[in-house]
Design a protein around this motif. Structure first.
Motif, PDB file in Angstrom:
ATOM      1  N   VAL A   1       5.817  -6.911  -1.233  1.00 53.65           N
ATOM      2  CA  VAL A   1       5.981  -7.215  -2.658  1.00 53.65           C
ATOM      3  C   VAL A   1       5.248  -6.187  -3.512  1.00 53.65           C
ATOM      4  N   LEU A   2       4.009  -5.861  -3.138  1.00 52.73           N
ATOM      5  CA  LEU A   2       3.255  -4.850  -3.882  1.00 52.73           C
ATOM      6  C   LEU A   2       3.944  -3.488  -3.805  1.00 52.73           C
TER       7      LEU A   2
ATOM      8  N   ILE B   1      -1.771   1.170  -1.662  1.00 51.78           N
ATOM      9  CA  ILE B   1      -0.710   0.163  -1.768  1.00 51.78           C
ATOM     10  C   ILE B   1      -0.128  -0.141  -0.388  1.00 51.78           C
ATOM     11  N   SER B   2       0.110   0.891   0.397  1.00 48.30           N
ATOM     12  CA  SER B   2       0.702   0.717   1.719  1.00 48.30           C
ATOM     13  C   SER B   2      -0.209  -0.071   2.659  1.00 48.30           C
ATOM     14  N   LEU B   3      -1.510   0.203   2.593  1.00 44.68           N
ATOM     15  CA  LEU B   3      -2.454  -0.473   3.486  1.00 44.68           C
ATOM     16  C   LEU B   3      -2.583  -1.966   3.209  1.00 44.68           C
ATOM     17  N   SER B   4      -2.129  -2.397   2.044  1.00 42.02           N
ATOM     18  CA  SER B   4      -2.181  -3.831   1.727  1.00 42.02           C
ATOM     19  C   SER B   4      -1.242  -4.629   2.621  1.00 42.02           C
ATOM     20  N   GLU B   5      -0.267  -3.935   3.218  1.00 44.35           N
ATOM     21  CA  GLU B   5       0.752  -4.561   4.069  1.00 44.35           C
ATOM     22  C   GLU B   5       1.537  -5.637   3.318  1.00 44.35           C
ATOM     23  N   SER B   6       1.663  -5.437   2.003  1.00 44.64           N
ATOM     24  CA  SER B   6       2.405  -6.381   1.174  1.00 44.64           C
ATOM     25  C   SER B   6       3.696  -5.738   0.690  1.00 44.64           C
TER      26      SER B   6
ATOM     27  N   SER C   1       7.011   0.617  -6.765  1.00 43.24           N
ATOM     28  CA  SER C   1       7.954   1.718  -6.514  1.00 43.24           C
ATOM     29  C   SER C   1       8.638   2.195  -7.788  1.00 43.24           C
ATOM     30  N   ASP C   2       9.014   1.265  -8.665  1.00 43.71           N
ATOM     31  CA  ASP C   2       9.751   1.643  -9.865  1.00 43.71           C
ATOM     32  C   ASP C   2       8.876   2.327 -10.917  1.00 43.71           C
TER      33      ASP C   2
ATOM     34  N   MET D   1       2.311   0.729 -18.039  1.00 44.18           N
ATOM     35  CA  MET D   1       2.604   0.874 -16.612  1.00 44.18           C
ATOM     36  C   MET D   1       1.332   1.141 -15.803  1.00 44.18           C
ATOM     37  N   ILE D   2       0.457   1.982 -16.341  1.00 42.83           N
ATOM     38  CA  ILE D   2      -0.783   2.295 -15.626  1.00 42.83           C
ATOM     39  C   ILE D   2      -1.657   1.053 -15.513  1.00 42.83           C
ATOM     40  N   ARG D   3      -1.690   0.254 -16.561  1.00 35.00           N
ATOM     41  CA  ARG D   3      -2.462  -0.998 -16.506  1.00 35.00           C
ATOM     42  C   ARG D   3      -1.881  -1.947 -15.459  1.00 35.00           C
ATOM     43  N   ALA D   4      -0.555  -1.979 -15.385  1.00 34.93           N
ATOM     44  CA  ALA D   4       0.086  -2.817 -14.361  1.00 34.93           C
ATOM     45  C   ALA D   4      -0.267  -2.306 -12.968  1.00 34.93           C
ATOM     46  N   TRP D   5      -0.251  -0.972 -12.804  1.00 35.33           N
ATOM     47  CA  TRP D   5      -0.624  -0.385 -11.512  1.00 35.33           C
ATOM     48  C   TRP D   5      -2.064  -0.751 -11.161  1.00 35.33           C
ATOM     49  N   ALA D   6      -2.945  -0.725 -12.153  1.00 38.03           N
ATOM     50  CA  ALA D   6      -4.355  -1.066 -11.912  1.00 38.03           C
ATOM     51  C   ALA D   6      -4.477  -2.480 -11.352  1.00 38.03           C
ATOM     52  N   ALA D   7      -3.711  -3.390 -11.916  1.00 40.43           N
ATOM     53  CA  ALA D   7      -3.754  -4.778 -11.438  1.00 40.43           C
ATOM     54  C   ALA D   7      -3.215  -4.879 -10.012  1.00 40.43           C
ATOM     55  N   LEU D   8      -2.117  -4.192  -9.749  1.00 45.86           N
ATOM     56  CA  LEU D   8      -1.506  -4.247  -8.426  1.00 45.86           C
ATOM     57  C   LEU D   8      -2.383  -3.565  -7.379  1.00 45.86           C
ATOM     58  N   GLU D   9      -2.973  -2.423  -7.759  1.00 48.84           N
ATOM     59  CA  GLU D   9      -3.811  -1.703  -6.807  1.00 48.84           C
ATOM     60  C   GLU D   9      -5.110  -2.455  -6.518  1.00 48.84           C
ATOM     61  N   SER D  10      -5.633  -3.151  -7.517  1.00 45.25           N
ATOM     62  CA  SER D  10      -6.842  -3.938  -7.265  1.00 45.25           C
ATOM     63  C   SER D  10      -6.555  -5.078  -6.289  1.00 45.25           C
ATOM     64  N   MET D  11      -5.361  -5.656  -6.393  1.00 45.09           N
ATOM     65  CA  MET D  11      -4.973  -6.683  -5.419  1.00 45.09           C
ATOM     66  C   MET D  11      -4.796  -6.059  -4.040  1.00 45.09           C
ATOM     67  N   ALA D  12      -4.247  -4.852  -3.990  1.00 43.53           N
ATOM     68  CA  ALA D  12      -4.115  -4.152  -2.714  1.00 43.53           C
ATOM     69  C   ALA D  12      -5.484  -3.946  -2.082  1.00 43.53           C
ATOM     70  N   ALA D  13      -6.468  -3.549  -2.898  1.00 39.89           N
ATOM     71  CA  ALA D  13      -7.826  -3.340  -2.386  1.00 39.89           C
ATOM     72  C   ALA D  13      -8.395  -4.642  -1.832  1.00 39.89           C
ATOM     73  N   ARG D  14      -8.160  -5.735  -2.523  1.00 37.89           N
ATOM     74  CA  ARG D  14      -8.626  -7.044  -2.043  1.00 37.89           C
ATOM     75  C   ARG D  14      -8.018  -7.361  -0.681  1.00 37.89           C
ATOM     76  N   LEU D  15      -6.719  -7.143  -0.554  1.00 35.44           N
ATOM     77  CA  LEU D  15      -6.050  -7.434   0.716  1.00 35.44           C
ATOM     78  C   LEU D  15      -6.552  -6.523   1.833  1.00 35.44           C
ATOM     79  N   ILE D  16      -6.777  -5.254   1.502  1.00 33.47           N
ATOM     80  CA  ILE D  16      -7.237  -4.294   2.511  1.00 33.47           C
ATOM     81  C   ILE D  16      -8.554  -4.744   3.127  1.00 33.47           C
ATOM     82  N   THR D  17      -9.464  -5.268   2.316  1.00 34.13           N
ATOM     83  CA  THR D  17     -10.775  -5.689   2.841  1.00 34.13           C
ATOM     84  C   THR D  17     -10.657  -6.857   3.802  1.00 34.13           C
ATOM     85  N   THR D  18      -9.547  -7.567   3.743  1.00 31.84           N
ATOM     86  CA  THR D  18      -9.405  -8.754   4.598  1.00 31.84           C
ATOM     87  C   THR D  18      -8.493  -8.538   5.804  1.00 31.84           C
TER      88      THR D  18
END
Length: 243
Positions: free
Chosen positions: A171-172, A164-169, A177-178, A105-122
Protein backbone atom coordinates in the motif's frame (compact mmCIF):
# COMPACT_ATOMS: atom_id res chain seq x y z
CA UNK A 1 -40.11 -50.44 10.96
CA UNK A 2 -37.62 -49.25 8.39
CA UNK A 3 -36.01 -45.83 9.03
CA UNK A 4 -34.11 -45.69 5.76
CA UNK A 5 -33.43 -42.05 4.73
CA UNK A 6 -34.04 -40.94 1.20
CA UNK A 7 -31.35 -38.71 -0.30
CA UNK A 8 -32.38 -35.61 -2.17
CA UNK A 9 -30.84 -35.00 -5.54
CA UNK A 10 -28.71 -31.85 -5.67
CA UNK A 11 -29.93 -29.27 -8.16
CA UNK A 12 -27.96 -29.00 -11.35
CA UNK A 13 -25.94 -25.76 -11.34
CA UNK A 14 -26.43 -23.69 -14.46
CA UNK A 15 -23.38 -22.18 -16.05
CA UNK A 16 -23.20 -18.51 -15.19
CA UNK A 17 -24.21 -16.23 -18.02
CA UNK A 18 -21.44 -13.61 -17.71
CA UNK A 19 -21.56 -10.60 -19.96
CA UNK A 20 -17.93 -10.50 -20.96
CA UNK A 21 -16.40 -9.42 -24.22
CA UNK A 22 -13.51 -11.06 -26.00
CA UNK A 23 -10.26 -9.24 -25.42
CA UNK A 24 -9.10 -7.55 -28.58
CA UNK A 25 -5.43 -8.03 -29.50
CA UNK A 26 -5.02 -4.24 -29.44
CA UNK A 27 -5.86 -4.17 -25.74
CA UNK A 28 -2.64 -5.85 -24.73
CA UNK A 29 -0.66 -3.42 -26.87
CA UNK A 30 -2.47 -0.51 -25.24
CA UNK A 31 -1.71 -1.77 -21.74
CA UNK A 32 1.90 -2.57 -22.58
CA UNK A 33 2.33 0.87 -24.14
CA UNK A 34 0.77 2.45 -21.06
CA UNK A 35 3.08 0.60 -18.68
CA UNK A 36 6.17 1.38 -20.78
CA UNK A 37 5.33 5.08 -21.08
CA UNK A 38 4.37 5.41 -17.42
CA UNK A 39 7.65 3.80 -16.36
CA UNK A 40 9.60 6.07 -18.71
CA UNK A 41 7.87 9.19 -17.39
CA UNK A 42 8.50 8.18 -13.78
CA UNK A 43 12.21 7.98 -14.58
CA UNK A 44 12.30 11.45 -16.13
CA UNK A 45 13.73 14.47 -14.38
CA UNK A 46 10.99 16.84 -15.50
CA UNK A 47 12.08 19.65 -13.18
CA UNK A 48 15.68 19.85 -14.39
CA UNK A 49 14.76 22.71 -16.73
CA UNK A 50 11.97 25.30 -16.79
CA UNK A 51 11.19 24.24 -20.37
CA UNK A 52 8.17 21.90 -20.78
CA UNK A 53 8.82 18.21 -21.44
CA UNK A 54 7.09 17.18 -24.66
CA UNK A 55 6.27 13.73 -26.02
CA UNK A 56 5.92 12.96 -29.72
CA UNK A 57 3.31 10.38 -30.69
CA UNK A 58 5.09 9.29 -33.86
CA UNK A 59 8.44 8.92 -32.14
CA UNK A 60 6.82 6.92 -29.31
CA UNK A 61 5.20 4.63 -31.87
CA UNK A 62 8.55 3.98 -33.52
CA UNK A 63 10.40 3.48 -30.23
CA UNK A 64 7.84 1.00 -28.90
CA UNK A 65 7.34 -0.77 -32.23
CA UNK A 66 3.56 -0.49 -32.22
CA UNK A 67 1.02 1.42 -34.27
CA UNK A 68 -0.12 4.87 -33.19
CA UNK A 69 -3.55 3.60 -32.08
CA UNK A 70 -2.36 1.91 -28.84
CA UNK A 71 -0.08 4.91 -28.26
CA UNK A 72 -3.08 7.26 -28.41
CA UNK A 73 -5.02 4.98 -26.08
CA UNK A 74 -2.09 4.79 -23.65
CA UNK A 75 -1.73 8.59 -23.73
CA UNK A 76 -5.45 8.91 -22.93
CA UNK A 77 -4.94 6.64 -19.90
CA UNK A 78 -1.91 8.65 -18.78
CA UNK A 79 -3.94 11.82 -19.16
CA UNK A 80 -6.64 10.38 -16.90
CA UNK A 81 -3.92 9.53 -14.36
CA UNK A 82 -2.66 13.11 -14.44
CA UNK A 83 0.75 12.36 -15.95
CA UNK A 84 0.31 14.16 -19.26
CA UNK A 85 -2.02 16.52 -21.07
CA UNK A 86 -2.66 17.11 -24.76
CA UNK A 87 -2.28 20.73 -25.75
CA UNK A 88 -3.84 21.77 -29.09
CA UNK A 89 -1.26 22.65 -31.77
CA UNK A 90 1.58 21.83 -29.37
CA UNK A 91 1.41 18.13 -28.57
CA UNK A 92 1.67 15.99 -25.47
CA UNK A 93 3.10 17.67 -22.38
CA UNK A 94 4.28 15.89 -19.24
CA UNK A 95 2.49 17.64 -16.38
CA UNK A 96 4.53 19.53 -13.83
CA UNK A 97 2.91 20.53 -10.58
CA UNK A 98 2.67 24.00 -9.07
CA UNK A 99 4.76 24.93 -6.06
CA UNK A 100 1.81 24.54 -3.68
CA UNK A 101 0.97 21.13 -5.16
CA UNK A 102 4.59 20.02 -4.78
CA UNK A 103 4.68 21.14 -1.15
CA UNK A 104 1.49 19.17 -0.50
CA UNK A 105 2.97 16.06 -2.16
CA UNK A 106 6.19 16.31 -0.15
CA UNK A 107 4.20 16.57 3.07
CA UNK A 108 2.24 13.48 2.06
CA UNK A 109 5.52 11.68 1.34
CA UNK A 110 6.79 12.70 4.79
CA UNK A 111 3.78 11.06 6.41
CA UNK A 112 4.11 7.90 4.34
CA UNK A 113 7.86 7.63 4.83
CA UNK A 114 7.55 8.11 8.59
CA UNK A 115 5.12 5.19 8.65
CA UNK A 116 7.61 3.19 6.58
CA UNK A 117 10.29 3.95 9.18
CA UNK A 118 7.96 2.76 11.95
CA UNK A 119 7.32 -0.50 10.12
CA UNK A 120 11.01 -1.02 9.36
CA UNK A 121 11.89 -0.93 13.08
CA UNK A 122 9.45 -3.74 13.73
CA UNK A 123 9.82 -6.06 10.74
CA UNK A 124 13.02 -5.41 8.79
CA UNK A 125 16.06 -7.64 9.14
CA UNK A 126 19.13 -6.10 10.75
CA UNK A 127 21.28 -6.71 7.67
CA UNK A 128 18.75 -4.94 5.44
CA UNK A 129 18.72 -1.89 7.68
CA UNK A 130 22.52 -1.83 7.87
CA UNK A 131 22.64 -2.09 4.07
CA UNK A 132 21.10 1.39 3.92
CA UNK A 133 24.53 2.74 4.87
CA UNK A 134 25.88 1.51 1.54
CA UNK A 135 24.11 4.38 -0.20
CA UNK A 136 26.39 6.83 1.59
CA UNK A 137 29.60 4.82 2.03
CA UNK A 138 31.39 6.93 -0.60
CA UNK A 139 30.68 10.22 1.17
CA UNK A 140 32.13 11.77 4.30
CA UNK A 141 34.67 14.33 5.51
CA UNK A 142 37.24 13.21 2.95
CA UNK A 143 34.65 13.14 0.16
CA UNK A 144 31.91 15.67 0.97
CA UNK A 145 28.59 15.37 -0.87
CA UNK A 146 28.77 18.97 -2.06
CA UNK A 147 31.79 18.07 -4.19
CA UNK A 148 29.92 15.19 -5.87
CA UNK A 149 26.39 16.53 -6.14
CA UNK A 150 25.14 14.40 -9.04
CA UNK A 151 26.42 11.19 -7.48
CA UNK A 152 25.08 12.12 -4.07
CA UNK A 153 21.71 13.09 -5.52
CA UNK A 154 21.30 9.58 -6.97
CA UNK A 155 22.22 8.04 -3.61
CA UNK A 156 19.73 10.33 -1.89
CA UNK A 157 16.84 9.31 -4.15
CA UNK A 158 17.72 5.61 -3.90
CA UNK A 159 17.82 5.84 -0.10
CA UNK A 160 14.32 7.30 0.15
CA UNK A 161 12.91 4.73 -2.25
CA UNK A 162 14.62 1.98 -0.23
CA UNK A 163 12.91 3.19 2.97
CA UNK A 164 9.51 2.77 1.35
CA UNK A 165 10.47 -0.64 -0.03
CA UNK A 166 11.83 -1.91 3.29
CA UNK A 167 8.45 -1.29 4.92
CA UNK A 168 7.21 -4.34 2.98
CA UNK A 169 3.89 -2.53 2.57
CA UNK A 170 2.43 -2.77 -0.95
CA UNK A 171 0.00 0.00 0.00
CA UNK A 172 2.81 2.43 0.87
CA UNK A 173 4.62 1.53 -2.33
CA UNK A 174 1.47 2.16 -4.39
CA UNK A 175 0.64 5.40 -2.60
CA UNK A 176 4.10 6.85 -3.18
CA UNK A 177 4.49 5.69 -6.79
CA UNK A 178 2.28 8.39 -8.31
CA UNK A 179 3.94 11.27 -6.45
CA UNK A 180 7.47 9.87 -6.80
CA UNK A 181 8.02 11.68 -10.10
CA UNK A 182 7.40 15.09 -8.53
CA UNK A 183 8.95 14.58 -5.10
CA UNK A 184 12.05 13.03 -6.64
CA UNK A 185 12.32 15.88 -9.12
CA UNK A 186 12.35 18.47 -6.38
CA UNK A 187 14.78 16.46 -4.27
CA UNK A 188 17.15 16.51 -7.23
CA UNK A 189 16.49 20.18 -7.84
CA UNK A 190 17.23 21.26 -4.26
CA UNK A 191 19.98 18.87 -3.15
CA UNK A 192 22.74 21.03 -4.59
CA UNK A 193 21.75 24.05 -2.53
CA UNK A 194 24.37 24.72 0.16
CA UNK A 195 21.90 25.04 3.02
CA UNK A 196 20.24 21.74 2.05
CA UNK A 197 23.18 19.48 1.30
CA UNK A 198 25.07 20.41 4.47
CA UNK A 199 22.39 18.79 6.62
CA UNK A 200 21.46 15.96 4.27
CA UNK A 201 24.09 13.34 5.07
CA UNK A 202 23.99 13.72 8.90
CA UNK A 203 20.18 13.49 8.82
CA UNK A 204 20.24 10.33 6.70
CA UNK A 205 22.77 8.66 8.99
CA UNK A 206 20.74 9.64 12.06
CA UNK A 207 17.67 7.95 10.54
CA UNK A 208 19.68 4.78 9.93
CA UNK A 209 21.02 4.88 13.51
CA UNK A 210 17.47 5.04 14.89
CA UNK A 211 16.33 2.21 12.61
CA UNK A 212 19.24 -0.01 13.70
CA UNK A 213 18.46 0.72 17.35
CA UNK A 214 14.81 -0.22 16.73
CA UNK A 215 13.88 3.15 18.21
CA UNK A 216 10.48 3.36 16.56
CA UNK A 217 9.38 6.80 17.76
CA UNK A 218 12.71 8.44 16.97
CA UNK A 219 13.05 6.83 13.54
CA UNK A 220 9.52 7.89 12.65
CA UNK A 221 10.16 11.47 13.79
CA UNK A 222 13.53 11.81 12.08
CA UNK A 223 12.20 10.47 8.76
CA UNK A 224 9.20 12.80 8.91
CA UNK A 225 11.16 15.89 9.93
CA UNK A 226 13.81 15.27 7.27
CA UNK A 227 11.27 15.31 4.44
CA UNK A 228 9.23 18.13 5.97
CA UNK A 229 12.44 20.14 5.82
CA UNK A 230 12.32 19.75 2.05
CA UNK A 231 8.69 20.91 2.02
CA UNK A 232 9.60 24.01 4.01
CA UNK A 233 12.53 24.75 1.70
CA UNK A 234 10.38 24.45 -1.45
CA UNK A 235 7.66 26.59 0.11
CA UNK A 236 10.20 29.30 1.00
CA UNK A 237 12.53 29.18 -2.01
CA UNK A 238 10.37 27.63 -4.74
CA UNK A 239 10.44 30.73 -6.92
CA UNK A 240 14.26 30.69 -6.89
CA UNK A 241 14.77 27.09 -7.96
CA UNK A 242 14.85 27.80 -11.70
CA UNK A 243 16.85 31.02 -11.39
Amino acid sequence: MSTQKTSKALPIMAEADIAIARIAPETSFKNKAYEALREAILKMDIYASPEPVMLDERALSERLGVSRTPIREAIAMLEQDGFVKTVPRRGIVVIRRTKSEIVDMIRAWAALESMAARLITTIARKKDITALRDYFKDFGKDRPPQDHIEEYSKANIAFHQALISLSESPVLVDMTSDILLHVRGYRQLTIGRTDRIAASLPEHLAIIDALEERNTELAEKLARDHTLGLATYVETHGQELFS
